[in-house]
Structures are given as structure tokens and as C-alpha cells.
Design an enzyme around this catalytic site. Structure first.
Site, PDB file in Angstrom:
ATOM      1  N   TYR A   1       0.768  -1.234   0.000  1.00 29.65           N
ATOM      2  CA  TYR A   1       0.000   0.000   0.000  1.00 29.65           C
ATOM      3  C   TYR A   1       0.808   1.299   0.000  1.00 29.65           C
ATOM      4  CZ  TYR A   1      -3.772  -3.249   1.172  1.00 29.65           C
ATOM      5  OH  TYR A   1      -4.659  -4.293   1.162  1.00 29.65           O
TER       6      TYR A   1
ATOM      7  N   HIS B   1     -30.696  11.139   4.196  1.00 31.86           N
ATOM      8  CA  HIS B   1     -31.050   9.801   4.698  1.00 31.86           C
ATOM      9  C   HIS B   1     -31.028   8.764   3.570  1.00 31.86           C
ATOM     10  CE1 HIS B   1     -32.480  12.199   8.091  1.00 31.86           C
ATOM     11  NE2 HIS B   1     -33.144  12.919   7.186  1.00 31.86           N
TER      12      HIS B   1
ATOM     13  N   SER C   1     -14.861  -9.708  -9.983  1.00 29.78           N
ATOM     14  CA  SER C   1     -15.222 -10.831  -9.120  1.00 29.78           C
ATOM     15  C   SER C   1     -14.720 -12.116  -9.755  1.00 29.78           C
ATOM     16  CB  SER C   1     -16.741 -10.891  -8.927  1.00 29.78           C
ATOM     17  OG  SER C   1     -17.138 -12.126  -8.354  1.00 29.78           O
TER      18      SER C   1
ATOM     19  N   SER D   1       7.359   3.456  24.378  1.00 30.17           N
ATOM     20  CA  SER D   1       8.298   3.237  23.283  1.00 30.17           C
ATOM     21  C   SER D   1       7.831   2.189  22.277  1.00 30.17           C
ATOM     22  CB  SER D   1       9.668   2.843  23.842  1.00 30.17           C
ATOM     23  OG  SER D   1      10.583   2.613  22.797  1.00 30.17           O
TER      24      SER D   1
END
Length: 478
Positions: free
Chosen positions: A14, A152, A282, A327
Site C-alpha cells: 500500500y 437519509h 469478481s 516506546s
């Protein structure tokens, strides 16, 4: 890298090479070297027995880290800072006697942490600017394209595609301002000593308080800071870590909101994230175009928001002038937060620069709901022709319920216009009613708001950080 040991996905999948280097061992230990050089130089300039030859020797090896020597010394001494002092000393034998003179471990540890966090924030700042540039172009392009607004997640008054993008941009603008503030407020620990009293340096300078203060100022200036912590224990206040990770959490929140909106729009088939020609949505359903990049943003953002609680707990549990239970947590929570936000912004930039809009689908959804939205204007038109406002209001309510039944229960198209046209109490022809069905009449000041927002708030940012717009984006590997 061996395949039989764990590797953080933030490293392997990433984060960008630049952010990975920022939190690398090379960056860490060469920064330790620079801090030792700054300390030695300041001590020499203030009259301590440190020579120019010793400083020059340290300078000559500042970018060289002897990891084998450090490993050997740490195995013997069980102390990482002392191990690196000895390893650096082997490279710089003339300077060995004065390395780390008067300092405690946090002189290199804490000051390095602050330096890395500031550089990391500046790096993320530039990515925020670049995303604002992408979204600005998108917002301007679609500033007048009507689309359903949602409250909403129910159809509400219309906005435009470009106006909605300004909401994403405004969140990022708030984040940018927070990043700028945090960079401006970060202060070095300085040279405070074992309990923050600077006693060791006061001893070195024979009780000269001014020289002790000047030492800290000189070190800060060499490291590019104009501020040091006014008071401290052995460490800087761990609330500083919390403040920085709170800033990162804010970026994660904004990115997750954007990504969630795109995921919902993808479901509506109105706006989609980029999808490459050979990309598979997929393994089982070849027709799918899953919004996997935005889903990844949401996943990483969730991690960052939770991770921001680590320094909050750490700051609240520190004992007096120093305790070491911070730490191990700091070594993980702070770098990982930066790496995760770096990854989030890499993906955000990729998505924002390649958003795919489907105007025909948007128009279809608008026209399905527009008759309901136009009822007030239709009613006012009928009143002008002599109708009773209260009676017409009730009649529109009844017809709207009937049209809603047609749509929801029968699965047919919205026929409210036909129902109103067929009702003599309105006295309006279908053509007169359809005159009210122009989407652009219901978007308020959306286009003007986009133009004003871009000119007044985004353009100054893009001009201020114009160099950030010229940087190449990190390639996505997954």
C-alpha cells in the site's frame, strides 16, 4: 524478502516508497547522526572542548550507518542508542569522545520522531493538494449537471454532480488547514537532559544558563526548527503524538466519507471509480465492477481512526518525568498511521483523477423523481389560474401517493404528471405541467457555489503549493 516471515501489507502493498523510506532505519539513524553533529557543532561554538576536526569527521560519515557494528554493540550493551554511538565512533575515532556529550537517549530518539512526523505531514500535505486539484477539475466540469441530492439516502432536492464534489473538497481543505497548523506547531524536544532540567548541560557550561539556552536554539536552527518544547520531562509530551495522529485520523475520516459516497453512487450506476480494461471485479461473477479501491480506502481509514487512540492512551499513562511503556507502542502506531494515510491518499488520488460519470443514468434517476419535486411549482401555477391552494395541496398529496404506489408496488414509471394533467381542478395541460420539469430549475445556486468555492478557496491553495501539482503520482501496484 523471505516469503516465510510476516510482512506488513502497508509495506508490501500500500504505502509509497517515499513514505516507507521516511520511516526506514536508514532515515532514522542518519537523522541521529545529524543530531549528534548539530550537538557537537553547537557545543564547539559555545566554547566546549570540541574541535572542528571532530565535527568534520562526523560530517564525513553522517550518511553511513554501520549496522553490523551497531548490532554487535547492542548485543553486548543491550541499548540501541549506546550501540549506535559506539558504531559511529568506530567510523569517527577522533570524534568518539565527544559524541552525545551531555545528552540522554531521548535527545536523538524524540527529536528524530518530531523531525520524521513533520516531514511526513509535509509529504501528506502535498498529496492533499494534488487531490484537491483533481477534484477541482471534476467539480468545475460537472458544476451544472443536475443530480438527485439525498438526505437519509432518500431523494431530496437536487444538487449538481460538481456541487457534491465541493463537499469532499471542503473536508480535505479542513484537513489541509489542520496539517498546516500541526506542522507550524511541532517543536523539537531540544536538549533537555534526563529529567528535563538540562542539569548535565549546565554542568558542562559551568553554570552559564544563557549558553545552555543558546545550545538548544542552535540545535533547533540547524535541524530547521524555530521552536523547542518550553519545558519537558525526559521526553516531549506524548500529547504531541496524539495531536499528530488526530490530524491523520481527520484525513482518514474525509477519505472514508468520499469513498463511501462513491461506493453508493457506484451502486446507483451514476459515478464509478476507474476500472481498467483487464480488471476483474469478481472471481465468480465476471460482469461485476466492484468499487474495490474505495472499499480499500474505507478499510485503511478505519484502521487509522482506531490507531489514533494509541497515543491518547499513551499520553494519559506516562509517569512523572519518564516511563518506557510508550516506546514499543510508538514504534508501531505512529509509522503505521503515516503509512496507512499515505496509502489512502495514493488511492484517493487515483480515484479522483479518473472518476467515471454516467450522465444518462443520472438524468433517468432525476426524471423519475422530478415530478414529485416539481409539485410545489405546479401547485403555485394552478393557484395563479384561480385554484384553491389548500385544496390543490391535498389533491397533489393524494395523487403523489397514487403515483408512489404505481412506482413502488407495481414497478411502473412515475405517472404523476399524467394524473395531474387529467385532474380538472388544476386547469393545466400536460405541456404546461412539463414546463416545470426542467432539472436546471431545481439546482439552486449549485453552479455558482462551485465557481465561487473554486475561486475563493481552492485556487489560492493550488497556487500556494503549485510545486506539489507537478509531482508524479506513486503507481498503484494493486
Amino acid at each position: 524478502m523471505p516469503t516465510n516471515v510476516y510482512e506488513s501489507p502497508l509495506s508490501s502493498r500500500y504505502a509509497s516508497p517515499e513514505m516507507l523510506y521516511l520511516f526506514s532505519t536508514d532515515k532514522k539513524f542518519t537523522t541521529w547522526h545529524k543530531l549528534w553533529i548539530a550537538l557537537a557543532r553547537a557545543e564547539m561554538e559555545l566554547g566546549l572542548p570540541v574541535t572542528q576536526d571532530q565535527v568534520d569527521e562526523l560530517e564525513a560519515h553522517k550518511d553511513e550507518v554501520d549496522y553490523e557494528a551497531a548490532k554487535r554493540w547492542e548485543k553486548r550493551l543491550r541499548h540501541d542508542v549506546m550501540a549506535h554511538i559506539h558504531a559511529y565512533g568506530e567510523q569517527c575515532p577522533k570524534a568518539m569522545p565527544i559524541i552525545h556529550l551531555g545528552a540522554t537517549s531521548c535527545y536523538v530518539g524524540d527529536n528524530t520522531d518530531v523531525i520524521l512526523m513533520r516531514e511526513g505531514l509535509a509529504f501528506l500535505r502535498d498529496k492533499l493538494v494534488k487531490i484537491l486539484g483533481y477534484l477541482g477539475d471534476f467539480s468545475d466540469k460537472y458544476k451544472s449537471l443536475p443530480t438527485l441530492g439525498f438526505t437519509h439516502f432518500q431523494a431530496a432536492q437536487m444538487v449538481t454532480v460538481g456541487k457534491r464534489a465541493t463537499l469532499w473538497m471542503n473536508d480535505l481543505l479542513m484537513d489541509l488547514e489542520e496539517v498546516e497548523y500541526r506542522i507550524s506547531r511541532l517543536a523539537l524536544l531540544g536538549s533537555k537532559g534526563t529529567t528535563g532540567t538540562q542539569a548535565s548541560f549546565l554542568e558542562l557550561f559551568d553554570g552559564d544558563h544563557e549558553k545552555v539556552k543558546l545550545l538548544e536554539e542552535k540545535i533547533a536552527a540547524e535541524m530547521g526548527f524555530d521552536r523547542v518544547a518550553p519545558v519537558s520531562g525526559q521526553t516531549y509530551s506524548r500529547k504531541m503524538d496524539f495531536a499528530v495522529l488526530t490530524t491523520l485520523s481527520g484525513i482518514a475520516q474525509s477519505a472514508s466519507k468520499f469513498a463511501t459516497d462513491i461506493r453508493l453512487l457506484c451502486h446507483l450506476k451514476e459515478v464509478e471509480e476507474p476500472f481498467e480494461a483487464n480488471q476483474i471485479g469478481s472471481s465468480a461473477m465476471p460482469y461485476k465492477r466492484n468499487p474495490m479501491r474505495c472499499e480499500r480506502i474505507c478499510a485503511l481509514a478505519r484502521y487509522v481512526m482506531v490507531d489514533a487512540q494509541n497515543p491518547a492512551i499513551t499520553a494519559s499513562t506516562q509517569w512523572f518525568e519518564r516511563t518506557l511503556d510508550d516506546s514499543a507502542n510508538k514504534r508501531i502506531s505512529i509509522p503505521e498511521a503515516f503509512l496507512a494515510v499515505d496509502a489512502i491518499l495514493n488511492i484517493y488520488a487515483n480515484v479522483a483523477s479518473g472518476l467515471v460519470v454516467h450522465p444518462k443514468v443520472i438524468e433517468k434517476h432525476v426524471m423519475e423523481e422530478l415530478p414529485f419535486m416539481a409539485t410545489e411549482n405546479i401547485m403555485m401555477d394552478a393557484v395563479k389560474r384561480g385554484g384553491d391552494r389548500q385544496a390543490l395541496h391535498e389533491r397533489i398529496r393524494q395523487l403523489s401517493m397514487e403515483a408512489g404506489h404505481t412506482v413502488k408496488d407495481l414497478g411502473l414509471s412515475n405517472d404523476l404528471v399524467e394524473r395531474i394533467a387529467a385532474d380538472p381542478s388544476f386547469g393545466l395541460t400536460r405541456q404546461e405541467i412539463e414546463a416545470h420539469l426542467k432539472p436546471s430549475a431545481y439546482i439552486g445556486r449549485s453552479p455558482e457555489q462551485v465557481v465561487e468555492f473554486l475561486a475563493e478557496h481552492i485556487k489560492p491553495v493550488l497556487e500556494r503549493y503549485s510545486s506539489a501539482l507537478k509531482k508524479n503520482d506513486t503507481e498503484l501496484t494493486v
